[in-house]
Design an enzyme around this catalytic site. Structure first.
Site, mmCIF file in Angstrom:
data_model
loop_
_atom_site.group_PDB
_atom_site.id
_atom_site.type_symbol
_atom_site.label_atom_id
_atom_site.label_comp_id
_atom_site.label_asym_id
_atom_site.label_seq_id
_atom_site.Cartn_x
_atom_site.Cartn_y
_atom_site.Cartn_z
ATOM 1 C CG PHE A 11 -11.347 -29.229 9.489
ATOM 2 C CD1 PHE A 11 -10.693 -29.650 10.627
ATOM 3 C CD2 PHE A 11 -11.323 -30.064 8.371
ATOM 4 C CE1 PHE A 11 -10.016 -30.875 10.677
ATOM 5 C CE2 PHE A 11 -10.658 -31.275 8.405
ATOM 6 C CZ PHE A 11 -10.003 -31.686 9.548
ATOM 7 C CE LYS A 99 -14.371 -35.405 9.267
ATOM 8 N NZ LYS A 99 -14.323 -35.366 10.726
ATOM 9 C CE LYS A 182 -18.047 -37.134 11.300
ATOM 10 N NZ LYS A 182 -18.196 -35.873 12.036
HETATM 11 N N1 LIG Z 1 -15.065 -27.791 12.285
HETATM 12 C C1 LIG Z 1 -14.562 -28.989 12.560
HETATM 13 O O1 LIG Z 1 -14.243 -29.269 13.722
HETATM 14 C C2 LIG Z 1 -14.339 -29.983 11.487
HETATM 15 C C3 LIG Z 1 -14.853 -29.831 10.221
HETATM 16 N N2 LIG Z 1 -14.652 -30.766 9.268
HETATM 17 C C4 LIG Z 1 -15.197 -30.623 7.939
HETATM 18 O O2 LIG Z 1 -14.632 -29.493 7.306
HETATM 19 C C5 LIG Z 1 -15.522 -28.994 6.333
HETATM 20 C C6 LIG Z 1 -15.633 -27.493 6.527
HETATM 21 O O3 LIG Z 1 -16.188 -27.299 7.811
HETATM 22 P P1 LIG Z 1 -15.829 -26.078 8.749
HETATM 23 O O4 LIG Z 1 -14.519 -25.503 8.450
HETATM 24 O O5 LIG Z 1 -16.076 -26.521 10.134
HETATM 25 O O6 LIG Z 1 -16.990 -25.075 8.305
HETATM 26 P P2 LIG Z 1 -17.210 -23.562 8.677
HETATM 27 O O7 LIG Z 1 -18.673 -23.344 8.673
HETATM 28 O O8 LIG Z 1 -16.456 -23.193 9.906
HETATM 29 O O9 LIG Z 1 -16.554 -22.781 7.457
HETATM 30 C C7 LIG Z 1 -16.877 -23.031 6.135
HETATM 31 C C8 LIG Z 1 -15.877 -22.275 5.306
HETATM 32 O O10 LIG Z 1 -16.093 -22.560 3.928
HETATM 33 C C9 LIG Z 1 -16.107 -21.338 3.220
HETATM 34 N N3 LIG Z 1 -16.924 -21.469 2.056
HETATM 35 C C10 LIG Z 1 -18.226 -21.825 2.000
HETATM 36 N N4 LIG Z 1 -18.638 -21.851 0.729
HETATM 37 C C11 LIG Z 1 -17.578 -21.513 -0.022
HETATM 38 C C12 LIG Z 1 -17.384 -21.347 -1.412
HETATM 39 N N5 LIG Z 1 -18.348 -21.569 -2.290
HETATM 40 N N6 LIG Z 1 -16.163 -20.957 -1.843
HETATM 41 C C13 LIG Z 1 -15.188 -20.731 -0.972
HETATM 42 N N7 LIG Z 1 -15.302 -20.871 0.361
HETATM 43 C C14 LIG Z 1 -16.497 -21.255 0.817
HETATM 44 C C15 LIG Z 1 -16.677 -20.337 4.216
HETATM 45 O O11 LIG Z 1 -16.325 -19.031 3.814
HETATM 46 P P3 LIG Z 1 -17.034 -17.738 4.460
HETATM 47 O O12 LIG Z 1 -16.469 -17.635 5.856
HETATM 48 O O13 LIG Z 1 -16.611 -16.643 3.557
HETATM 49 O O14 LIG Z 1 -18.507 -18.008 4.462
HETATM 50 C C16 LIG Z 1 -15.975 -20.768 5.498
HETATM 51 O O15 LIG Z 1 -14.695 -20.228 5.582
HETATM 52 C C17 LIG Z 1 -16.861 -29.735 6.569
HETATM 53 O O16 LIG Z 1 -17.021 -30.713 5.585
HETATM 54 C C18 LIG Z 1 -16.690 -30.374 7.929
HETATM 55 O O17 LIG Z 1 -17.421 -31.586 8.040
HETATM 56 C C19 LIG Z 1 -13.900 -31.865 9.532
HETATM 57 C C20 LIG Z 1 -13.355 -32.066 10.773
HETATM 58 C C21 LIG Z 1 -13.531 -31.150 11.839
HETATM 59 O O1 LIG Z 2 -16.176 -33.875 11.961
HETATM 60 C C1 LIG Z 2 -16.084 -33.409 13.062
HETATM 61 C C2 LIG Z 2 -15.347 -34.072 14.138
HETATM 62 O O2 LIG Z 2 -14.519 -35.077 13.657
HETATM 63 C C3 LIG Z 2 -16.807 -32.160 13.386
HETATM 64 O O3 LIG Z 2 -18.109 -32.473 13.630
HETATM 65 P P1 LIG Z 2 -19.268 -31.443 13.290
HETATM 66 O O4 LIG Z 2 -19.166 -31.081 11.842
HETATM 67 O O5 LIG Z 2 -20.516 -32.170 13.648
HETATM 68 O O6 LIG Z 2 -19.068 -30.232 14.178
#
Ligand SMILES: NC(=O)C1=CN([C@@H]2O[C@H](COP(=O)(O)OP(=O)(O)OC[C@H]3O[C@@H](n4cnc5c(N)ncnc54)[C@H](OP(=O)(O)O)[C@@H]3O)[C@@H](O)[C@H]2O)C=CC1
Ligand SMILES: O=C(CO)COP(=O)(O)O
Length: 317
Positions: A11, A99, A182
């Site tokens: 994200f 989220k 959700k």
């Molecule tokens: N993916 C999506 O489509 C969407 C995601 N979201 C929300 O975004 C948030 C993040 O999700 P997403 O990006 O998908 O997750 P990912 O699993 O793709 O990535 C998580 C990221 O967080 C980093 N991270 C984890 N722990 C730490 C820490 N303690 N300090 C610094 N960095 C850290 C990880 O680093 P490393 O790579 O080094 O482990 C990685 O870059 C969630 O809450 C999700 O619900 C919202 C909308 C859409």
């Molecule tokens: O929040 C999201 C879409 O809006 C991404 O959903 P997931 O974290 O379940 O992949």
């Protein structure tokens, strides 16, 4: 206004790509791997090239010089991350992009920001959008919630891009509850689909799940229209109907009795447990959340979770 995204998961990377199409953006990663050279996040968001104005860094002191800071780390890591970097982040506009509800405290991102950064202006960006869709330039619409109405307008303008249309609200509680809950309902919907119980059952769960979301939100003084908007109903529909969703896929795995990669970010897992505890504390009836918490804690399997829902006393809708 300058922008930085902290956290280079799917994200965070997608947001940085979209924002970089209109100006310079810093993307901070604790381990950037080969991102700066490859001009792509091959680990979390492969196949989405970085625009030239996207600057990758591991130096948080540099990234945190930006006026607007988007924080895109998972919910259960948010507090530790902010506390560790408070010296760089306090006093800034901090936009949470996660989220969920914190397991230990039952708090959402806004309260966690307030508790860790006393002088920051907290906001949340949430709504229906898969990172891959945003990064590929597909049209998306999200909610930007900020209790400070003027700051909300500033953030809405600064963070809207060609393919990311932001609506704003001052109802931060409603926005964060919709995004958190959700995911719990999506796990339940995935489970019924994985177990072959059919699309009618999924529609029923989605609808009754929405009733639960509204019940908790009303109790916590959120505005009903926020739950009916992008951050609630909008994201519920997306996440409960798409196998792109990791929460939905965890549910599918439960339903199919298959293993699931425990390193995947599935926010609904901890959130189900946190909200189940919150519901008991507040005397609220949230049966779907309770069933999902039972699955996550291995107290229930899908057939017994379904039975627990279907044998409840009959009531008015
Ligand atoms: N993916 C999506 O489509 C969407 C995601 N979201 C929300 O975004 C948030 C993040 O999700 P997403 O990006 O998908 O997750 P990912 O699993 O793709 O990535 C998580 C990221 O967080 C980093 N991270 C984890 N722990 C730490 C820490 N303690 N300090 C610094 N960095 C850290 C990880 O680093 P490393 O790579 O080094 O482990 C990685 O870059 C969630 O809450 C999700 O619900 C919202 C909308 C859409
Ligand atoms: O929040 C999201 C879409 O809006 C991404 O959903 P997931 O974290 O379940 O992949």
């Amino acid at each position: 206004m300058s922008i930085a995204v902290l956290g280079a998961g799917a994200f965070g990377t997608a947001l940085a790509i979209s924002l970089a199409h209109k100006g310079p953006v810093s993307l901070w990663a604790r381990d950037s791997g080969n991102m700066a050279q490859a001009r792509e996040n091959t680990k979390r968001l492969p196949g989405c090239p970085f625009p030239a104005p996207l600057f990758v860094t591991e130096a948080i002191a540099e990234a945190a010089k930006a006026d607007i800071i988007l924080v895109a780390v998972p919910m259960q890591k948010l507090r530790g991350f902010l506390a560790q970097n408070a010296g760089f982040l306090d006093g800034k506009a901090i936009v949470a992009c996660c989220k969920g509800i914190e397991l230990e405290t039952g708090l959402g991102p806004i309260a966690v920001i307030r508790e860790t950064l006393a002088h920051a202006v907290p906001a949340i960006l949430t709504g229906p959008s898969f990172g891959a869709d945003i990064a590929r330039g597909l049209p998306t619409a999200l909610t930007l919630a900020c209790a400070d109405a003027e700051m909300g307008k500033t953030l809405q303008t600064a963070l809207t891009t060609e393919n990311l249309r932001l609506y704003r609200t001052t109802d931060t509680i409603g926005a964060e509850l919709g995004g958190a809950l959700k995911n719990v309902v999506a796990i339940a919907c995935g489970a019924v689909m994985g177990a072959g119980l059919g699309e009618s059952a999924r529609a029923a769960l989605l609808t009754r799940g929405f009733a639960e979301m509204q019940r908790l939100a009303k109790h916590l003084k959120a505005r009903p229209e926020t739950l009916a908007g992008l951050s609630g109903f909008g994201d519920l529909v997306l996440t409960c109907t798409s196998a792109q969703s990791r929460n939905y896929r965890l549910g599918l795995a439960f339903g199919e009795n298959l293993p699931f990669d425990s390193t995947t970010t599935v926010e609904g897992a901890a959130t189900a447990r946190a909200v189940d505890a919150l519901a008991r504390e507040h005397g609220l009836d949230l049966p779907i959340t309770a069933a999902v918490a039972g699955l996550i804690e291995n107290r229930l399997d899908v057939p017994s979770a379904m039975k627990s829902l279907l044998t409840r006393p009959l009531k008015e809708e």
